[in-house]
Design a protein around this motif. Structure first.
Motif, mmCIF file in Angstrom:
data_model
loop_
_atom_site.group_PDB
_atom_site.id
_atom_site.type_symbol
_atom_site.label_atom_id
_atom_site.label_comp_id
_atom_site.label_asym_id
_atom_site.label_seq_id
_atom_site.Cartn_x
_atom_site.Cartn_y
_atom_site.Cartn_z
ATOM 1 N N ARG A 1 -2.616 -14.789 -20.346
ATOM 2 C CA ARG A 1 -3.159 -13.814 -19.393
ATOM 3 C C ARG A 1 -3.425 -12.511 -20.128
ATOM 4 N NH1 ARG A 1 2.069 -13.871 -16.827
ATOM 5 N NH2 ARG A 1 2.451 -14.831 -18.846
ATOM 6 N N PRO A 2 -4.651 -12.300 -20.591
ATOM 7 C CA PRO A 2 -4.942 -11.082 -21.344
ATOM 8 C C PRO A 2 -4.870 -9.841 -20.466
ATOM 9 C CG PRO A 2 -6.964 -12.285 -20.875
ATOM 10 C CD PRO A 2 -5.829 -13.167 -20.441
ATOM 11 N N SER A 3 -4.660 -8.700 -21.105
ATOM 12 C CA SER A 3 -4.710 -7.434 -20.384
ATOM 13 C C SER A 3 -6.045 -7.313 -19.667
ATOM 14 C CB SER A 3 -4.538 -6.265 -21.352
ATOM 15 O OG SER A 3 -3.249 -6.269 -21.923
ATOM 16 N N GLN A 4 -5.987 -6.771 -18.468
ATOM 17 C CA GLN A 4 -7.192 -6.646 -17.665
ATOM 18 C C GLN A 4 -7.361 -5.200 -17.215
ATOM 19 O OE1 GLN A 4 -6.195 -9.943 -14.854
ATOM 20 N NE2 GLN A 4 -8.131 -10.806 -15.534
ATOM 21 N N ARG A 5 -8.465 -4.944 -16.574
ATOM 22 C CA ARG A 5 -8.674 -3.614 -16.029
ATOM 23 C C ARG A 5 -8.397 -3.639 -14.528
ATOM 24 N NH1 ARG A 5 -15.107 -2.911 -16.867
ATOM 25 N NH2 ARG A 5 -14.462 -3.561 -18.947
ATOM 26 N N ALA A 6 -8.192 -2.475 -13.982
ATOM 27 C CA ALA A 6 -8.005 -2.331 -12.543
ATOM 28 C C ALA A 6 -8.919 -1.217 -12.059
ATOM 29 C CB ALA A 6 -6.548 -2.007 -12.213
ATOM 30 N N VAL A 7 -9.314 -1.301 -10.810
ATOM 31 C CA VAL A 7 -10.077 -0.227 -10.187
ATOM 32 C C VAL A 7 -9.391 0.143 -8.879
ATOM 33 C CG1 VAL A 7 -12.244 -1.014 -11.211
ATOM 34 C CG2 VAL A 7 -11.625 -1.773 -8.908
ATOM 35 N N ALA A 8 -9.622 1.374 -8.446
ATOM 36 C CA ALA A 8 -9.138 1.806 -7.136
ATOM 37 C C ALA A 8 -10.334 2.046 -6.232
ATOM 38 C CB ALA A 8 -8.307 3.077 -7.266
ATOM 39 N N HIS B 1 -0.805 -2.932 -18.829
ATOM 40 C CA HIS B 1 -1.380 -4.282 -18.830
ATOM 41 C C HIS B 1 -2.581 -4.373 -17.896
ATOM 42 C CE1 HIS B 1 -1.529 -8.557 -19.423
ATOM 43 N NE2 HIS B 1 -1.295 -8.811 -18.160
ATOM 44 N N ARG B 2 -2.570 -3.617 -16.814
ATOM 45 C CA ARG B 2 -3.746 -3.489 -15.952
ATOM 46 C C ARG B 2 -4.110 -2.006 -15.934
ATOM 47 N NH1 ARG B 2 -0.209 -6.722 -13.008
ATOM 48 N NH2 ARG B 2 -0.853 -8.882 -12.685
ATOM 49 N N ARG B 3 -4.999 -1.630 -16.809
ATOM 50 C CA ARG B 3 -5.347 -0.221 -16.929
ATOM 51 C C ARG B 3 -6.205 0.223 -15.753
ATOM 52 N NH1 ARG B 3 -9.586 2.846 -20.913
ATOM 53 N NH2 ARG B 3 -9.055 4.952 -20.192
ATOM 54 N N LEU B 4 -5.740 1.243 -15.020
ATOM 55 C CA LEU B 4 -6.527 1.825 -13.930
ATOM 56 C C LEU B 4 -7.258 3.051 -14.468
ATOM 57 C CD1 LEU B 4 -7.453 2.091 -11.027
ATOM 58 C CD2 LEU B 4 -5.346 3.335 -10.516
ATOM 59 N N ALA B 5 -8.557 2.907 -14.694
ATOM 60 C CA ALA B 5 -9.336 3.999 -15.262
ATOM 61 C C ALA B 5 -10.562 4.328 -14.432
ATOM 62 C CB ALA B 5 -9.762 3.652 -16.691
ATOM 63 N N LEU B 6 -10.811 3.573 -13.356
ATOM 64 C CA LEU B 6 -12.011 3.768 -12.550
ATOM 65 C C LEU B 6 -11.626 3.907 -11.081
ATOM 66 C CD1 LEU B 6 -15.071 3.798 -12.092
ATOM 67 C CD2 LEU B 6 -15.039 1.293 -12.163
ATOM 68 N N LEU B 7 -12.025 5.029 -10.490
ATOM 69 C CA LEU B 7 -11.753 5.310 -9.085
ATOM 70 C C LEU B 7 -13.082 5.353 -8.342
ATOM 71 C CD1 LEU B 7 -9.264 8.309 -9.593
ATOM 72 C CD2 LEU B 7 -8.700 5.881 -9.453
ATOM 73 N N TRP B 8 -13.297 4.408 -7.432
ATOM 74 C CA TRP B 8 -14.487 4.421 -6.579
ATOM 75 C C TRP B 8 -14.187 5.291 -5.361
ATOM 76 C CZ3 TRP B 8 -19.257 2.347 -7.415
ATOM 77 C CH2 TRP B 8 -19.389 1.382 -8.415
ATOM 78 N N ALA B 9 -15.071 6.268 -5.101
ATOM 79 C CA ALA B 9 -14.815 7.216 -4.020
ATOM 80 C C ALA B 9 -16.073 7.443 -3.195
ATOM 81 C CB ALA B 9 -14.338 8.544 -4.602
ATOM 82 N N PRO B 10 -15.950 7.644 -1.872
ATOM 83 C CA PRO B 10 -17.134 7.977 -1.064
ATOM 84 C C PRO B 10 -17.832 9.216 -1.613
ATOM 85 C CG PRO B 10 -15.242 7.519 0.343
ATOM 86 C CD PRO B 10 -14.720 7.582 -1.057
ATOM 87 N N SER B 11 -19.154 9.251 -1.483
ATOM 88 C CA SER B 11 -19.934 10.312 -2.121
ATOM 89 C C SER B 11 -19.614 11.700 -1.594
ATOM 90 C CB SER B 11 -21.433 10.022 -1.952
ATOM 91 O OG SER B 11 -21.760 9.856 -0.587
ATOM 92 N N ASP B 12 -19.058 11.799 -0.389
ATOM 93 C CA ASP B 12 -18.747 13.117 0.170
ATOM 94 C C ASP B 12 -17.264 13.478 0.043
ATOM 95 O OD1 ASP B 12 -17.776 11.229 1.913
ATOM 96 O OD2 ASP B 12 -18.575 12.168 3.731
ATOM 97 N N LEU B 13 -16.513 12.716 -0.748
ATOM 98 C CA LEU B 13 -15.069 12.939 -0.851
ATOM 99 C C LEU B 13 -14.755 13.902 -1.992
ATOM 100 C CD1 LEU B 13 -12.183 12.151 0.080
ATOM 101 C CD2 LEU B 13 -12.263 10.291 -1.598
ATOM 102 N N SER B 14 -13.966 14.921 -1.699
ATOM 103 C CA SER B 14 -13.533 15.856 -2.735
ATOM 104 C C SER B 14 -12.410 15.229 -3.562
ATOM 105 C CB SER B 14 -13.034 17.161 -2.105
ATOM 106 O OG SER B 14 -12.382 17.965 -3.078
ATOM 107 N N PRO B 15 -12.469 15.360 -4.888
ATOM 108 C CA PRO B 15 -11.377 14.823 -5.718
ATOM 109 C C PRO B 15 -10.148 15.715 -5.759
ATOM 110 C CG PRO B 15 -13.060 15.801 -7.108
ATOM 111 C CD PRO B 15 -13.583 15.883 -5.703
#
Length: 351
Positions: free
Chosen positions: A174-181, A207-221
């Motif tokens: 089971r290789p390291s994988q990516r994760a998204v939110a 092992h599951r790198r979280l580097a990408l956050l999907w967010a609604p276009s009007d959402l403030s970070p």
């Protein structure tokens, strides 16, 4: 040979001792790990150990591993990966509990934690046989292998298994994988804090790198950045992290790309296309107009995607086929999640 219950009790007893940060074998193993070539901090190691050890109760182990036992012992090699301090920990626990002979190979970045805990378990049960060897010796002696290599190392592990006549049904790679939110703007303090933990616990790696956050276009970070800053207040960044992020920060500034970062550059967030940014500790904030766009991207990248992190009420709006996780358990999953059950089933079926 001891019974399976006796082996489970030995693992649980060792874990109970290891819940104490000042337990001498644990202290020594943590100190040795901090001296290894990695970017983990004492706070992160203690947190990971505490949460793993809290999971290893007799009841939880029995529920995860079941009552059955293999018909015969075999030698199982576990190649622990480099992407986290306890990668492959569940594999080792399952092998010990089932009574197989365990051969472990630890990476240079985490040489001490697993051997020290294995010794604690062996001290408590005669029926647990564990040794740590070099990778070549492991492949020569093992009749079955589990591995969690870095993503780019999976092909080499499979080739090495072929070279040593370890059949497909006797390997679990089971290789390291990516994760998204996937965010929807209704994340409360707990979910925001969990997302910060998932993204930053191992300095943006794991092992599951979280580097990408999907967010609604009007959402403030801003609330999510504040949660990351609060997390860094409890779990300070490794001293090398700001230097690792400095070049990427300068690159974004030179291109005048949207970015945000902590005052001491303990993390870096940029806004842009849904690509995995570098280095670890750099996160990408990608906007979406509707969830269909997110779904199309996830479908295209499903083979390398290990988790989709979203607050639990949002799960009902997302496809059941996605590997959904709730914020805060990405790197420290329940024993019996899908990955843990795959390990238990694999080890139990060996003979």
């Amino acid at each position: 040979m001891s019974s399976k219950q006796a082996r489970i009790d030995a693992i649980a007893d060792a874990a109970a001792d290891w819940r104490e940060p000042d337990h001498p074998p644990r202290e020594t193993a943590v100190a040795d790990t901090l001296e290894a070539p990695n970017r983990w901090t004492e706070e992160a190691l203690d947190y990971a150990l505490n949460r793993w050890m809290q999971r290893l109760t007799p009841e939880a182990l029995a529920e995860w591993l079941g009552d059955g036992a293999p018909e015969a012992r075999t030698t199982v090699g576990v190649l622990h990966g480099p992407s986290g301090p306890l990668v492959g920990f569940r594999d080792a626990v399952a092998v010990w509990a089932e009574g197989h002979t365990y051969l472990g190979h630890t990476p240079e970045v985490s040489p001490a934690l697993l051997p020290a805990f294995a010794q604690a378990v062996m001290d408590r049960a005669d029926g647990i046989d564990a040794a740590f060897v070099e990778k070549g010796a492991l492949l020569e002696r093992a009749s079955a292998v589990t591995a969690q290599p870095a993503r780019e190392g999976a092909a080499a592990v499979r080739e090495a298994c072929d070279d040593h006549n370890i059949a497909d049904d006797r390997r679990l790679v089971r290789p390291s994988q990516r994760a998204v939110a996937v965010l929807d703007g209704h994340e409360g303090d707990d979910a925001q804090g969990g997302l910060a933990e998932d993204a930053l616990l191992y300095e943006g790696g794991g092992h599951r790198r979280l580097a990408l956050l999907w967010a609604p276009s009007d959402l403030s970070p801003d609330p999510y950045l504040e949660a990351m800053a609060r997390f860094r207040g409890v779990f300070p960044a490794h001293e090398d992290t700001p230097g690792a992020l400095q070049m990427q920060k300068a690159f974004l500034e030179a291109r005048d790309e949207p970015r945000a970062y902590a005052e001491g550059l303990e993390f870096l967030v940029s806004r842009g296309d849904p690509t995995e940014p570098s280095p670890e500790g750099h996160l990408r904030w990608t906007e979406y107009g509707d969830l269909d766009a997110v779904g199309d991207w996830i479908d295209d990248h499903r083979s390398v995607l290990g988790a989709v992190v979203a607050r639990e009420p949002l799960h009902d709006q997302l496809p059941e086929t996605w590997p959904l996780r709730t914020p805060g358990d990405l790197h420290l999953p329940p024993l019996a999640d899908d990955g843990g059950q795959a390990v238990a089933n694999f080890v139990r079926a060996l003979r």
